[in-house]
Design a protein around this motif. Structure first.
Motif, PDB file in Angstrom:
ATOM      1  N   PHE A   1       0.793  -1.220  -0.028  1.00  0.00           N
ATOM      2  CA  PHE A   1      -0.018  -0.175   0.229  1.00  0.00           C
ATOM      3  C   PHE A   1       0.889   1.212   0.039  1.00  0.00           C
ATOM      4  O   PHE A   1       0.628   2.242  -0.676  1.00  0.00           O
ATOM      5  CB  PHE A   1      -0.739   0.038   1.182  1.00  0.00           C
ATOM      6  CG  PHE A   1      -1.966  -1.014   1.151  1.00  0.00           C
ATOM      7  CD1 PHE A   1      -2.799  -1.400   0.116  1.00  0.00           C
ATOM      8  CD2 PHE A   1      -1.524  -2.347   1.915  1.00  0.00           C
ATOM      9  CE1 PHE A   1      -3.511  -2.411   0.091  1.00  0.00           C
ATOM     10  CE2 PHE A   1      -2.564  -3.711   1.778  1.00  0.00           C
ATOM     11  CZ  PHE A   1      -3.496  -3.629   1.041  1.00  0.00           C
TER      12      PHE A   1
ATOM     13  N   ILE B   1       1.862   1.895  -3.752  1.00  0.00           N
ATOM     14  CA  ILE B   1       0.997   2.116  -4.523  1.00  0.00           C
ATOM     15  C   ILE B   1       0.800   3.753  -3.902  1.00  0.00           C
ATOM     16  O   ILE B   1       0.815   4.609  -5.045  1.00  0.00           O
ATOM     17  CB  ILE B   1      -0.298   1.511  -4.531  1.00  0.00           C
ATOM     18  CG1 ILE B   1      -0.422   0.056  -4.699  1.00  0.00           C
ATOM     19  CG2 ILE B   1      -1.569   2.316  -4.709  1.00  0.00           C
ATOM     20  CD1 ILE B   1      -1.544  -0.896  -4.134  1.00  0.00           C
TER      21      ILE B   1
ATOM     22  N   PHE C   1       2.032   5.685  -7.651  1.00  0.00           N
ATOM     23  CA  PHE C   1       0.767   5.369  -8.376  1.00  0.00           C
ATOM     24  C   PHE C   1      -0.300   6.050  -8.010  1.00  0.00           C
ATOM     25  O   PHE C   1      -1.274   6.128  -8.863  1.00  0.00           O
ATOM     26  CB  PHE C   1       0.729   4.040  -8.669  1.00  0.00           C
ATOM     27  CG  PHE C   1       1.901   3.172  -9.120  1.00  0.00           C
ATOM     28  CD1 PHE C   1       2.403   3.715 -10.429  1.00  0.00           C
ATOM     29  CD2 PHE C   1       2.451   2.046  -8.515  1.00  0.00           C
ATOM     30  CE1 PHE C   1       3.441   3.176 -10.964  1.00  0.00           C
ATOM     31  CE2 PHE C   1       3.796   1.471  -8.928  1.00  0.00           C
ATOM     32  CZ  PHE C   1       4.179   2.190 -10.328  1.00  0.00           C
TER      33      PHE C   1
ATOM     34  N   GLY D   1     -10.470   7.615  -8.508  1.00  0.00           N
ATOM     35  CA  GLY D   1      -9.454   7.170  -8.869  1.00  0.00           C
ATOM     36  C   GLY D   1      -8.722   6.106  -8.234  1.00  0.00           C
ATOM     37  O   GLY D   1      -9.420   5.561  -7.529  1.00  0.00           O
ATOM     38  N   VAL D   2      -7.462   6.204  -8.095  1.00  0.00           N
ATOM     39  CA  VAL D   2      -6.711   5.215  -7.409  1.00  0.00           C
ATOM     40  C   VAL D   2      -7.147   5.116  -5.843  1.00  0.00           C
ATOM     41  O   VAL D   2      -7.035   6.256  -5.355  1.00  0.00           O
ATOM     42  CB  VAL D   2      -5.132   5.373  -7.378  1.00  0.00           C
ATOM     43  CG1 VAL D   2      -4.298   4.370  -6.403  1.00  0.00           C
ATOM     44  CG2 VAL D   2      -4.720   4.985  -8.631  1.00  0.00           C
TER      45      VAL D   2
ATOM     46  N   ASP E   1     -10.034   3.179  -4.306  1.00  0.00           N
ATOM     47  CA  ASP E   1     -10.991   2.272  -3.942  1.00  0.00           C
ATOM     48  C   ASP E   1     -11.095   0.831  -4.720  1.00  0.00           C
ATOM     49  O   ASP E   1      -9.883   0.595  -5.096  1.00  0.00           O
ATOM     50  CB  ASP E   1     -12.153   3.306  -4.301  1.00  0.00           C
ATOM     51  CG  ASP E   1     -13.418   2.921  -3.422  1.00  0.00           C
ATOM     52  OD1 ASP E   1     -13.895   1.874  -3.238  1.00  0.00           O
ATOM     53  OD2 ASP E   1     -13.707   3.827  -2.736  1.00  0.00           O
ATOM     54  N   ASP E   2     -11.984   0.274  -4.766  1.00  0.00           N
ATOM     55  CA  ASP E   2     -12.053  -0.980  -5.370  1.00  0.00           C
ATOM     56  C   ASP E   2     -12.145  -0.769  -6.716  1.00  0.00           C
ATOM     57  O   ASP E   2     -11.567  -1.745  -7.519  1.00  0.00           O
ATOM     58  CB  ASP E   2     -13.373  -1.861  -4.809  1.00  0.00           C
ATOM     59  CG  ASP E   2     -13.176  -2.468  -3.461  1.00  0.00           C
ATOM     60  OD1 ASP E   2     -11.804  -2.931  -3.006  1.00  0.00           O
ATOM     61  OD2 ASP E   2     -14.103  -2.172  -2.822  1.00  0.00           O
TER      62      ASP E   2
ATOM     63  N   LEU F   1      -3.628   8.175 -14.759  1.00  0.00           N
ATOM     64  CA  LEU F   1      -3.793   6.828 -14.011  1.00  0.00           C
ATOM     65  C   LEU F   1      -4.747   6.403 -13.091  1.00  0.00           C
ATOM     66  O   LEU F   1      -4.905   7.282 -12.061  1.00  0.00           O
ATOM     67  CB  LEU F   1      -2.576   6.564 -13.557  1.00  0.00           C
ATOM     68  CG  LEU F   1      -2.034   4.963 -12.661  1.00  0.00           C
ATOM     69  CD1 LEU F   1      -2.346   3.815 -13.738  1.00  0.00           C
ATOM     70  CD2 LEU F   1      -0.785   4.978 -12.023  1.00  0.00           C
TER      71      LEU F   1
ATOM     72  N   THR G   1      -1.242  -4.471  -8.094  1.00  0.00           N
ATOM     73  CA  THR G   1       0.362  -4.730  -7.642  1.00  0.00           C
ATOM     74  C   THR G   1       0.419  -6.045  -7.039  1.00  0.00           C
ATOM     75  O   THR G   1       0.195  -6.310  -6.129  1.00  0.00           O
ATOM     76  CB  THR G   1       0.801  -3.703  -6.960  1.00  0.00           C
ATOM     77  OG1 THR G   1       0.600  -2.392  -7.392  1.00  0.00           O
ATOM     78  CG2 THR G   1       2.355  -3.769  -6.664  1.00  0.00           C
TER      79      THR G   1
HETATM   80  P1  ADP Z   1      -8.290  -4.609  -3.938  1.00  0.00           P
HETATM   81  O1  ADP Z   1      -7.679  -5.551  -3.127  1.00  0.00           O
HETATM   82  O2  ADP Z   1      -9.646  -4.152  -3.668  1.00  0.00           O
HETATM   83  O3  ADP Z   1      -8.373  -5.208  -5.587  1.00  0.00           O
HETATM   84  P2  ADP Z   1      -5.821  -3.333  -4.408  1.00  0.00           P
HETATM   85  O4  ADP Z   1      -5.127  -3.482  -2.775  1.00  0.00           O
HETATM   86  O5  ADP Z   1      -5.349  -4.209  -5.115  1.00  0.00           O
HETATM   87  O6  ADP Z   1      -7.206  -3.389  -4.172  1.00  0.00           O
HETATM   88  O7  ADP Z   1      -5.429  -1.877  -4.702  1.00  0.00           O
HETATM   89  C1  ADP Z   1      -5.855  -0.476  -3.934  1.00  0.00           C
HETATM   90  C2  ADP Z   1      -6.098   0.437  -4.662  1.00  0.00           C
HETATM   91  O8  ADP Z   1      -4.837   0.737  -5.442  1.00  0.00           O
HETATM   92  C3  ADP Z   1      -7.122   0.329  -5.908  1.00  0.00           C
HETATM   93  O9  ADP Z   1      -7.891   1.603  -6.180  1.00  0.00           O
HETATM   94  C4  ADP Z   1      -6.235  -0.023  -7.068  1.00  0.00           C
HETATM   95  O10 ADP Z   1      -6.859   0.405  -8.369  1.00  0.00           O
HETATM   96  C5  ADP Z   1      -4.926   0.859  -6.802  1.00  0.00           C
HETATM   97  N1  ADP Z   1      -3.857   0.230  -7.310  1.00  0.00           N
HETATM   98  C6  ADP Z   1      -3.220  -0.805  -6.944  1.00  0.00           C
HETATM   99  N2  ADP Z   1      -1.980  -1.176  -7.706  1.00  0.00           N
HETATM  100  C7  ADP Z   1      -1.989   0.003  -8.569  1.00  0.00           C
HETATM  101  C8  ADP Z   1      -1.070   0.312  -9.672  1.00  0.00           C
HETATM  102  N3  ADP Z   1       0.031  -0.526  -9.705  1.00  0.00           N
HETATM  103  N4  ADP Z   1      -1.155   1.463 -10.187  1.00  0.00           N
HETATM  104  C9  ADP Z   1      -2.169   2.041  -9.900  1.00  0.00           C
HETATM  105  N5  ADP Z   1      -3.106   1.724  -9.116  1.00  0.00           N
HETATM  106  C10 ADP Z   1      -2.944   0.772  -8.409  1.00  0.00           C
END
Ligand code: ADP
Ligand code: MG
Length: 308
Positions: free
Chosen positions: A6, A9, A13, A26-27, A29-30, A118, A123
């Motif tokens: 986390f 990210i 990102f 955007g980045v 949430d689910d 983005l 990840t």
């Molecule tokens: P979930 O477990 O609900 O799938 P994640 O923990 O995978 O959520 O991701 C948390 C947030 O970070 C989400 O909004 C996801 O779109 C974003 N995110 C994760 N990895 C990346 C990345 N490499 N680039 C951009 N956004 C990312």
């Protein structure tokens, strides 16, 4: 304390909002939410870059970031779409801060050039692999497809061909190396071709292979003249004319556009080339028939890159 997924990210990102006013969520949430104008169509494309196949692990992280987005934008360019948003699926063998700094720099350099946001991603840990999905918008009914070529059309390509493929063999030449590592997606050209061209495709696997897709989808023959293929001075300087034509016809990774258009549009195309400062070269004709045929040069044996 080592960085968590986390933290990663958030640090690389999660960019401040305000790049676009159409991103509702955007980045973080689910899933992401964007506003789509009611009078536009959504255009989506995804491409993965796998270490060892699409790039070398030793390539500069900045170049990898740029290219991962560029190859996707090139697909939108071929459709004539305006790119808007992208998501990033990143699989990393380790958390290497310097690598991530470089990767993000190259990625955002190109994203910012086109006002692209983005909006999400994923990840995970594993062998280095970068998947990007790009989304864009196009006016209804104006997107260019592979199926729209017609007998009588002229075939054109943008820029020069074969440079990227030559760079893999003749690595030291800086202009060729840049073509390989920093491909420029022809977004503006694609936008401007919408009302001019019939079929369009971006050249990722090699001219003959990609033009073959146009011929098949359009149920026509694509006939090209080897002598007309646009070759850069740098390509000519590192190999023989025959080798240069082979690179130009079967080498991948050029990300130029190959398109067809009727004779009636030729004058307007010349103006476009001048306005964009980009070479647009007439390389052949669409005819009744099928497949790709080449005049004035031996047809190379392998017709482009195939994974399987
Ligand atoms: P979930 O477990 O609900 O799938 P994640 O923990 O995978 O959520 O991701 C948390 C947030 O970070 C989400 O909004 C996801 O779109 C974003 N995110 C994760 N990895 C990346 C990345 N490499 N680039 C951009 N956004 C990312
Ligand atoms: Mg999820």
């Amino acid at each position: 304390m080592p960085l968590s997924e986390f933290d990663l990210i958030r640090r690389w990102f999660h960019r401040p909002a305000g790049q676009r006013d159409d991103v509702r969520l955007g980045v973080g949430d689910d899933a992401a939410i964007v506003e789509i104008p009611g009078d536009m169509q959504l255009v989506a494309a995804v491409d993965a870059l796998v270490a060892g196949t699409h790039f070398r692990v030793t390539d500069r992280a900045e170049d990898i970031g740029w290219k991962a987005l560029a190859v996707n934008l090139s697909d939108l360019a071929a459709m004539g779409a305006r790119p808007s948003w992208f998501t990033l699926s990143l699989t990393l063998p380790e958390l290497d801060e310097a690598w991530l700094d470089g990767f993000a720099r190259g990625l955002y350099q190109l994203a910012d050039r086109h006002g692209l946001a983005l909006i999400g991603g994923d990840t995970t840990r594993g062998p280095l692999n970068i998947g990007i999905q790009v989304m864009g918008l196009v006016e209804p009914g104006t997107a260019m497809t592979r199926a729209a070529a017609r007998p009588g059309d002229r075939i054109y390509v943008s820029g020069t061909l074969g440079d990227a493929a030559a760079a893999l063999v003749h690595g030291g030449e800086p202009v060729l190396a840049r073509r390989l590592h920093r491909p420029v997606p022809r977004i503006e050209l694609g936008r401007r071709l919408r009302r001019l061209a019939h079929a369009c495709i971006d050249i990722s696997d090699g001219l003959l292979a990609d033009l073959g897709h146009v011929a098949a989808a359009s149920h026509c023959e694509a006939h090209i003249e080897a002598e007309r293929l646009p070759l850069s001075p740098q390509l000519r300087s590192v190999c023989t004319p025959a080798q240069a034509r082979a690179f130009a016809s079967t080498g991948g990774d050029d990300y130029e556009l190959c398109f067809t258009l009727p004779e009636a549009s030729v004058a307007r195309l010349a103006n476009l080339a001048t306005e964009l400062g980009l070479g647009l070269t007439h390389i052949g004709e669409i005819r009744p028939g099928k497949g790709v045929t080449v005049a004035g040069g031996e047809l190379p044996e392998s017709a482009g890159y195939r994974h399987f």
